[in-house]
Write an enzyme that holds these catalytic residues in place. Structure first.
Site, PDB file in Angstrom:
ATOM      1  N   LYS A 176      14.660  84.560  51.903  1.00  0.00           N
ATOM      2  CA  LYS A 176      14.932  86.008  51.963  1.00  0.00           C
ATOM      3  C   LYS A 176      15.473  86.441  50.604  1.00  0.00           C
ATOM      4  O   LYS A 176      16.603  86.132  50.233  1.00  0.00           O
ATOM      5  CB  LYS A 176      15.953  86.358  53.045  1.00  0.00           C
ATOM      6  CG  LYS A 176      16.008  87.868  53.256  1.00  0.00           C
ATOM      7  CD  LYS A 176      17.302  88.386  53.828  1.00  0.00           C
ATOM      8  CE  LYS A 176      18.391  88.651  52.858  1.00  0.00           C
ATOM      9  NZ  LYS A 176      18.162  89.721  51.855  1.00  0.00           N
ATOM     10  N   GLU A 251      27.153  79.381  46.937  1.00  0.00           N
ATOM     11  CA  GLU A 251      27.389  79.599  45.511  1.00  0.00           C
ATOM     12  C   GLU A 251      27.862  81.034  45.363  1.00  0.00           C
ATOM     13  O   GLU A 251      27.079  81.950  45.589  1.00  0.00           O
ATOM     14  CB  GLU A 251      26.055  79.377  44.778  1.00  0.00           C
ATOM     15  CG  GLU A 251      26.209  79.293  43.311  1.00  0.00           C
ATOM     16  CD  GLU A 251      27.227  78.252  42.977  1.00  0.00           C
ATOM     17  OE1 GLU A 251      28.234  78.636  42.377  1.00  0.00           O
ATOM     18  OE2 GLU A 251      27.026  77.082  43.351  1.00  0.00           O
ATOM     19  N   CYS A 285      27.560  85.538  38.000  1.00  0.00           N
ATOM     20  CA  CYS A 285      28.751  84.921  38.590  1.00  0.00           C
ATOM     21  C   CYS A 285      29.479  84.127  37.529  1.00  0.00           C
ATOM     22  O   CYS A 285      30.656  83.834  37.670  1.00  0.00           O
ATOM     23  CB  CYS A 285      28.412  84.105  39.814  1.00  0.00           C
ATOM     24  SG  CYS A 285      27.132  82.926  39.574  1.00  0.00           S
ATOM     25  N   GLU A 386      36.749  89.887  41.533  1.00  0.00           N
ATOM     26  CA  GLU A 386      35.466  89.960  40.819  1.00  0.00           C
ATOM     27  C   GLU A 386      34.961  91.405  40.789  1.00  0.00           C
ATOM     28  O   GLU A 386      34.947  92.082  41.812  1.00  0.00           O
ATOM     29  CB  GLU A 386      34.435  89.074  41.530  1.00  0.00           C
ATOM     30  CG  GLU A 386      33.139  88.967  40.754  1.00  0.00           C
ATOM     31  CD  GLU A 386      32.158  87.974  41.361  1.00  0.00           C
ATOM     32  OE1 GLU A 386      31.938  88.024  42.600  1.00  0.00           O
ATOM     33  OE2 GLU A 386      31.606  87.154  40.613  1.00  0.00           O
TER      34      GLU A 386
HETATM   35  C1  UN1 Z   1      24.662  83.394  38.025  1.00  0.00           C
HETATM   36  O1  UN1 Z   1      25.413  84.015  37.311  1.00  0.00           O
HETATM   37  O2  UN1 Z   1      24.547  83.689  39.225  1.00  0.00           O
HETATM   38  O3  UN1 Z   1      24.817  79.947  33.405  1.00  0.00           O
HETATM   39  C2  UN1 Z   1      23.813  82.302  37.504  1.00  0.00           C
HETATM   40  C3  UN1 Z   1      24.286  81.048  33.434  1.00  0.00           C
HETATM   41  C4  UN1 Z   1      22.887  81.166  33.994  1.00  0.00           C
HETATM   42  C5  UN1 Z   1      22.920  81.187  35.476  1.00  0.00           C
HETATM   43  C6  UN1 Z   1      23.863  82.202  36.024  1.00  0.00           C
HETATM   44  N1  UN1 Z   1      22.086  80.068  33.536  1.00  0.00           N
HETATM   45  O4  UN1 Z   1      24.868  82.052  33.064  1.00  0.00           O
END
Ligand code: UN1
Length: 496
Positions: A176, A251, A285, A386
């Site tokens: 999804k 995650e 993230c 965040e």
């Molecule tokens: C994310 O921010 O959800 O390390 C992943 C990084 C990328 C992946 C980010 N290769 O910033």
């Protein structure tokens, strides 16, 4: 305006949602630009997709892993050929600039080539038995039908982190995509189909979390869930999945700190901070959202950093001269604005930015100015929660030990960065920072696919993507082969 209509992929057929409902995918840099219409799926569509995946599992699990891997290898080569088009589609659907969407597709290519090699490994273990003429080993087995729920900020890379290891391990998938970014998942899955993936092995149900996501999490035939998104939704997913004992890989959020010591190469630290904070419009993230400055360099760094943030060009990511694209949707710019207010109320100083951009070329999209908040202390909400937007906080400290303490004083633990020339402090930070990723003299963003990716505390629940994903998508079977031709009782016949 005319735009294409996309369907779900279920058992190899492209089908509209059973309800007939759709959702429009709109360019966040230009709301007049409609990328396409996508199914608004619900439990009925999920049921069909899971049934198709279950059927396909019966044969896919028997395809030798090196053969499964060949499909991934071919998909990687096709993605190389399609990279430019897919990057443009991605910029249109989620806004980040072309250089970055090319990087996103590249990350999926890297993942394809990395995981394709796994087809000839998927190593198990052999170990001696305690009994004579008995052989013992452990082998990896697929889990079954897996449900994948993916985010909008890395709309092709993150789906590839989940799909490819799941597939090479022999699972079948129902994915999804995020409501805002389905086309990148369609492009990825279409590429797998073109590379030879059999019908039903990957199924797409697009739609909202409440419409399709929950049904996937709760479905009794789905054996595992891999989710990337906010900690709030992740907690919900884990609680719902617990009812059917599904393993869940989560995650989630971050509040990533870049620490700059007095002895750092300041130019390098500034470059890293700017890229880490405003790359992907702060919507990673791994984004830098706290910059911790040692007192000796704080004033100089702040002045220079604010000047550079102000100079960034914000606009439509399809324009190669633009450095920062829009936020993905209205609700995200509202969150950024909300946190600017919270920061001011708590005593932070807005050193630049702080507003949505609504004039001229920006009036058709959801743009927010790169924002720097000074005078922040670690107890303020802006230093702990965040934002997921282009809003970064500056905090000051006296000693290295204080910096580590501040960096660790939050609920999240994804990425951290330290800028210094002092090797002793660098290794101390590697040991002491509570995070799944630590960079030395590099920004908090930029993880490579073949290392473990994930975080501690509220960022994750212990699983890793990248190097570690195979552990989630396989289950161990212990196998004993007795070739003694007699009953041998473990713990009894061999006892003293
Ligand atoms: C994310 O921010 O959800 O390390 C992943 C990084 C990328 C992946 C980010 N290769 O910033």
């Amino acid at each position: 305006m005319t735009y294409p209509t996309y369907h779900n992929l279920i058992g190899g057929e492209w089908l509209p949602a059973a309800s007939g409902k759709t959702i429009l995918n709109v360019n966040p840099a230009d709301h007049d630009d409609i990328v396409g219409s996508f199914p608004a799926s619900d439990a009925e569509d999920v049921n069909r997709a899971v049934a198709a995946a279950k059927k396909a599992f019966a044969t896919w699990r028997l395809v030798p892993a090196p053969k499964r891997a060949e499909i991934l290898l071919r998909a990687g080569i096709l993605l190389q050929q399609r990279k430019e088009q897919f990057a443009r589609d991605m910029t249109r659907e989620m806004g980040k600039v072309l250089a970055e969407t090319r990087g996103d597709v590249q990350e999926a290519i890297d993942e394809a080539f990395y995981v394709a090699g796994e087809g000839r490994r998927l190593f198990g273990q052999t170990t001696p038995s305690e009994l004579q003429n008995k052989f013992a080993m452990s082998i990896r087995m697929p889990v079954g039908v897996v449900g994948l729920i993916t985010p909008w900020n890395f709309p092709m890379a993150i789906p590839s982190w989940k799909l490819f290891p799941a597939l090479v391990s022999g699972n079948t998938c129902v994915i999804k995509p995020a409501t805002d970014t389905p086309i990148s998942v369609y492009n990825l899955v279409q590429t797998l189909v073109d590379a030879g993936l059999p019908a039903g092995v990957v199924n797409i149900v697009s739609g909202s979390g409440s419409g399709a996501g929950s049904a996937l999490v709760e479905h009794p035939d789905v054996r595992a869930i891999s989710f990337t998104g906010s900690s709030e939704v992740g907690s919900h997913v884990a609680q719902r999945a617990a009812a059917t004992f599904k393993p869940v890989s989560l995650e989630m959020g971050g509040k990533n700190a870049q620490i700059v010591l007095d002895d750092a190469n300041l130019e390098l630290a500034l470059d890293g901070a700017l890229w880490g904070s405003f790359g992907t419009t702060g919507q990673r993230c791994t984004a830098t959202s706290r910059i911790l400055l040692q007192k000796g360099i704080a004033a100089k760094f702040t002045k220079e950093f604010v000047a550079r943030a102000k100079a960034l060009k914000i606009g439509n990511g399809l324009d190669e001269s633009v450095q920062v694209g829009p936020q993905v949707n209205k609700s995200q710019i509202e969150t950024s604005a909300k946190y600017v207010d919270i920061a001011s109320t708590d005593g932070g100083k807005i050193l630049c930015g702080g507003h949505a951009l609504t004039n001229g070329d920006h009036s058709k999209g959801t743009f927010f100015e790169p924002t720097v908040v000074g005078g922040v202390t670690h107890t303020m909400r802006i230093a702990r929660e965040e934002v997921f937007g282009p809003v970064v906080s500056l905090l000051e400290f006296d000693t290295f030990e204080q910096a580590i303490e501040i960096a660790n004083s939050i609920d999240y633990g994804l990425s951290t960065a330290l800028y210094t020339k002092d090797v002793n402090r660098a290794f101390t930070a590697i040991r002491d920072l509570e995070a799944g990723i630590t960079y030395i003299n590099a920004p908090t963003i930029g993880a490579e696919v073949h290392l473990p990716f994930g975080g501690v505390k509220h960022t994750g629940n212990g699983h890793r993507e990248g190097n570690g994903a195979i552990d989630f998508f396989t289950t161990w079977k212990a196998v004993y082969v007795d070739y003694s031709d007699k009953l041998q009782r473990a713990q009894i016949d061999n006892a003293e």
